[in-house]
Design an enzyme around this catalytic site. Structure first.
Site, mmCIF file in Angstrom:
data_model
loop_
_atom_site.group_PDB
_atom_site.id
_atom_site.type_symbol
_atom_site.label_atom_id
_atom_site.label_comp_id
_atom_site.label_asym_id
_atom_site.label_seq_id
_atom_site.Cartn_x
_atom_site.Cartn_y
_atom_site.Cartn_z
ATOM 1 C CB SER A 34 -4.426 -4.776 2.969
ATOM 2 O OG SER A 34 -4.233 -3.571 2.259
ATOM 3 C CE LYS A 93 -6.637 -0.879 4.266
ATOM 4 N NZ LYS A 93 -6.132 -2.252 4.450
#
Length: 204
Positions: A34, A93
């Site tokens: 990701s 993230k």
């Protein structure tokens, strides 16, 4: 050396390791794709523990337990953060929205406070295919591969550079403009919360 001295040395080492792991740095392995192209699956890095303060999640086994955060500070837009996910797993993230910001996505373009985040097309990102890094794509995108300089297959992803209002810039991958994640919101980031996104925008 006496047995008591030996155990004393072990105790000192254990305390030093706890202080280092809890308050200064912690090792971390990237669990997914990701954050491509910034971080690859299986990358190892050390994460600083002090920039945003400490919560019980900062400590091994969440001990000592306590509520809230001490010495807390707000991340900047563009910072990469590691946090505890809803299932207790480590998640990495990038910070895109701060409390009070409005965030949306239209056709893969991130909209921050009503304005599209500028992005420019870069050369494609080429990742060597391996058991640890398969050529994974999100439908309706299709895998694109070519031979690398060493003859091994490489997976090709469209890559862009985004630039946030504070000047932070970073590369992102956008495999398709019509995936489930390419149209979202807008939503307002509540107080006490952040809006985070992976750099590989179609792969969560």
């Amino acid at each position: 050396e006496t047995l008591g001295g030996f155990f004393k040395s072990l105790l000192i080492l254990a305390i030093a390791a706890w202080v280092l792991r809890s308050l200064i740095v912690a090792p971390f392995s990237i669990p997914s794709g990701s954050m491509l192209p910034t971080m690859r699956i299986g990358d190892y890095l050390f994460v600083s523990k002090w920039p945003y303060g400490y919560s019980s999640a900062s400590f091994p086994f969440e001990f000592p337990p306590f509520n809230g955060r001490i010495f807390g500070s707000l991340p900047n837009r563009g910072d990469v953060v590691v946090f505890e996910g809803p299932l207790g797993q480590d998640v990495v993230k990038r910070v895109i929205g701060l409390p009070g910001d409005t965030i949306g996505v239209e056709g893969g373009q991130v909209i921050l406070n009503g304005k599209p985040i500028p992005r420019e097309r870069l050369d494609d990102f080429a990742m060597t295919v391996s058991p640890n890094s398969p050529c994974r794509v999100v439908p309706p995108a299709v895998p694109m591969t070519r031979a690398g300089d060493d003859g091994r297959p490489t997976c090709i992803y469209p890559m862009y550079r985004e630039r946030l209002p504070n000047g932070a810039s970073y590369a992102v991958l956008d495999q398709t403009d019509i995936s489930f994640a390419d149209n979202f919101g807008p939503v307002r980031v509540p107080e006490g919360h952040l809006f985070l996104m992976g750099d590989n925008r179609d792969d969560r």
